[in-house]
Design an enzyme around this catalytic site. Structure first.
Site, PDB file in Angstrom:
ATOM      1  N   ARG A   1       0.927  -1.527  -0.022  1.00  0.00           N
ATOM      2  CA  ARG A   1       0.334  -0.126  -0.468  1.00  0.00           C
ATOM      3  C   ARG A   1       0.815   1.166  -0.023  1.00  0.00           C
ATOM      4  O   ARG A   1       1.713   1.072   0.861  1.00  0.00           O
ATOM      5  CB  ARG A   1      -0.715  -0.092   1.388  1.00  0.00           C
ATOM      6  CG  ARG A   1      -1.256   1.146   1.183  1.00  0.00           C
ATOM      7  CD  ARG A   1      -2.598   1.296   2.906  1.00  0.00           C
ATOM      8  NE  ARG A   1      -3.980   0.654   1.833  1.00  0.00           N
ATOM      9  CZ  ARG A   1      -5.691   0.639   2.658  1.00  0.00           C
ATOM     10  NH1 ARG A   1      -5.399   1.430   3.346  1.00  0.00           N
ATOM     11  NH2 ARG A   1      -6.250   0.243   3.031  1.00  0.00           N
TER      12      ARG A   1
ATOM     13  N   HIS B   1      -6.898   0.350  -6.678  1.00  0.00           N
ATOM     14  CA  HIS B   1      -7.821  -0.188  -5.384  1.00  0.00           C
ATOM     15  C   HIS B   1      -8.446  -1.256  -5.681  1.00  0.00           C
ATOM     16  O   HIS B   1      -9.310  -0.775  -5.187  1.00  0.00           O
ATOM     17  CB  HIS B   1      -8.519   0.798  -4.317  1.00  0.00           C
ATOM     18  CG  HIS B   1      -8.561   0.083  -3.375  1.00  0.00           C
ATOM     19  ND1 HIS B   1      -7.699  -1.222  -2.828  1.00  0.00           N
ATOM     20  CD2 HIS B   1      -8.802   0.366  -1.273  1.00  0.00           C
ATOM     21  CE1 HIS B   1      -7.954  -0.544  -1.347  1.00  0.00           C
ATOM     22  NE2 HIS B   1      -8.502  -0.414  -0.787  1.00  0.00           N
TER      23      HIS B   1
ATOM     24  N   GLN C   1      -9.973  -4.081  -2.936  1.00  0.00           N
ATOM     25  CA  GLN C   1     -11.115  -3.073  -3.079  1.00  0.00           C
ATOM     26  C   GLN C   1     -12.392  -3.738  -3.989  1.00  0.00           C
ATOM     27  O   GLN C   1     -14.262  -3.957  -3.845  1.00  0.00           O
ATOM     28  CB  GLN C   1     -11.723  -1.738  -2.481  1.00  0.00           C
ATOM     29  CG  GLN C   1     -12.402  -0.944  -2.259  1.00  0.00           C
ATOM     30  CD  GLN C   1     -13.562  -1.944  -0.897  1.00  0.00           C
ATOM     31  OE1 GLN C   1     -12.484  -1.799   0.286  1.00  0.00           O
ATOM     32  NE2 GLN C   1     -14.200  -2.761  -1.042  1.00  0.00           N
TER      33      GLN C   1
ATOM     34  N   ASP D   1     -17.413   7.362  -1.553  1.00  0.00           N
ATOM     35  CA  ASP D   1     -15.940   7.507  -0.595  1.00  0.00           C
ATOM     36  C   ASP D   1     -16.336   8.371   0.223  1.00  0.00           C
ATOM     37  O   ASP D   1     -16.350   9.231  -0.093  1.00  0.00           O
ATOM     38  CB  ASP D   1     -14.798   6.842  -1.102  1.00  0.00           C
ATOM     39  CG  ASP D   1     -13.479   6.849  -0.622  1.00  0.00           C
ATOM     40  OD1 ASP D   1     -13.701   6.247   0.748  1.00  0.00           O
ATOM     41  OD2 ASP D   1     -12.511   6.508  -1.630  1.00  0.00           O
TER      42      ASP D   1
ATOM     43  N   CYS E   1     -16.686   2.434   0.997  1.00  0.00           N
ATOM     44  CA  CYS E   1     -14.894   0.716   1.134  1.00  0.00           C
ATOM     45  C   CYS E   1     -14.854   1.105   2.553  1.00  0.00           C
ATOM     46  O   CYS E   1     -13.901   0.759   2.736  1.00  0.00           O
ATOM     47  CB  CYS E   1     -14.308   1.153  -0.589  1.00  0.00           C
ATOM     48  SG  CYS E   1     -14.038   3.142  -0.206  1.00  0.00           S
TER      49      CYS E   1
ATOM     50  N   ARG F   1     -13.616  -8.537   1.345  1.00  0.00           N
ATOM     51  CA  ARG F   1     -12.305  -8.610   1.328  1.00  0.00           C
ATOM     52  C   ARG F   1     -11.455  -9.045   2.321  1.00  0.00           C
ATOM     53  O   ARG F   1     -10.104  -9.506   1.234  1.00  0.00           O
ATOM     54  CB  ARG F   1     -11.539  -7.191   2.861  1.00  0.00           C
ATOM     55  CG  ARG F   1     -12.903  -5.483   1.697  1.00  0.00           C
ATOM     56  CD  ARG F   1     -11.967  -5.559   0.529  1.00  0.00           C
ATOM     57  NE  ARG F   1     -10.019  -5.314   0.292  1.00  0.00           N
ATOM     58  CZ  ARG F   1      -9.772  -4.294   0.769  1.00  0.00           C
ATOM     59  NH1 ARG F   1     -10.293  -2.896   1.378  1.00  0.00           N
ATOM     60  NH2 ARG F   1      -8.539  -4.199   0.961  1.00  0.00           N
TER      61      ARG F   1
END
Length: 306
Positions: A102, A129, A132, A223, A263, A291
């Site tokens: 990340r 991402h 996700q 988001d 998310c 996830r």
């Protein structure tokens, strides 16, 4: 899924439509306990950004596969003191079996991939991402029993999540609508890539009108208005993004069976209201759980144990 063995996942577009569906089916089997592959491997987590769901879901997924996890905190390793990525990558490649990263710059992720033979997973960059999106697609498939022909609407900042929604949605034949304020649209390059993938199979819409985007859709997704690294812009963005809040009025424009997605982490009262987040249409907690299942399927496939 042996076709994925040894590969990297730097973008959701690294997968084909068939590979995404196969991953989702594998994730469903793992979630339901139909299979229990054993994976005595070691996962490294190299996170330059804060994480709750990604860190925990990757860790639990690997532990459940029978493997080990090493948290490579940049503040406690030489990578945080300026060691070149090329050097770090070649050393970690001698110790680990798979590495989830990340970070900020997508190029840094690509450099790791260039210098490592082990699979590299994008656990979030400023550009995308993808993990996700796998969980998002799994949640949609669980809810509606299919993906092709569904319409997903994303409302808010045209950020990394929006990019993966565009690409992942196009790959599985979903219609994707993105509603953002002016000057906050997703990358034109990503939009063009998604449109090329979609072809005549599905539609891509970029608009500044959240109501247009929400009309008759099957999912409304949002988001935070300021992503990690943009915290100093959060207050100034509130008046700009306020018309893009996911609330009961916006949900009422969607299909009667539509679901609400986020998310996480969420700022109740900003990008989404508490009544929507806690309401019967929300699939946010299933989405968060998925996830773990989606990433377990991904790691098992990249490591070639299924």
């Amino acid at each position: 899924m042996n076709a994925l063995k040894g590969r990297d996942l730097l973008s959701i577009a690294d997968l084909s439509s068939t590979e995404i569906i196969d991953l989702l089916n594998l994730a469903a089997d793992l979630k339901q306990g139909k299979i229990a592959p054993t994976c005595p491997k070691t996962l490294g987590l190299l996170f330059y950004k804060a994480s709750t769901r990604t860190r925990v879901s990757f860790s639990v997924a690997m532990y459940q596969l029978g493997g080990n996890v090493i948290d490579l905190n940049p503040n406690r390793t030489q990578v945080g003191r300026g060691e070149p990525i090329e050097d770090t990558a070649r050393v970690l490649d001698r110790y680990l079996d798979i590495l989830a990263i990340r970070t900020f710059d997508q190029q840094d992720l690509e450099t790791f991939a260039d210098y490592c033979e082990m699979p590299i997973i994008n656990a979030l960059t400023d550009l995308e991402h993808p993990c996700q999106m796998l969980a998002d697609l799994q949640t949609m498939q669980e809810t509606f029993g299919q993906l092709e022909g569904l319409t997903m609407t994303y409302v808010g900042d045209g950020n990394n999540v929006a990019h993966s929604i565009l690409l992942g949605g196009a790959l599985v034949g979903m219609n994707i609508r993105i509603a953002t304020p002016k000057d906050y649209e997703p990358s034109p390059k990503i939009v063009a890539q998604a449109q090329a993938i979609a072809g005549d199979r599905s539609q891509i819409l970029i608009t500044h009108d959240p109501k247009e985007a929400a009309e008759g859709c099957h999912a409304i997704y949002t988001d935070v208005w300021a992503s990690m690294g943009q915290e100093d812009l959060a207050n100034s963005r509130v008046p700009i993004f306020q018309p893009y809040q996911v609330n009961a009025e916006l949900m009422a424009l969607a299909d009667k069976e539509a679901i609400a997605l986020h998310c996480l982490p969420a700022h109740r009262g900003e990008e989404i209201t508490a009544d929507v987040m806690e309401g019967p249409q929300a699939k946010i907690w299933d989405q968060a759980e998925n996830r773990m299942h989606a990433q377990k399927a991904l790691m098992a496939s990249l490591l070639g144990i299924v």
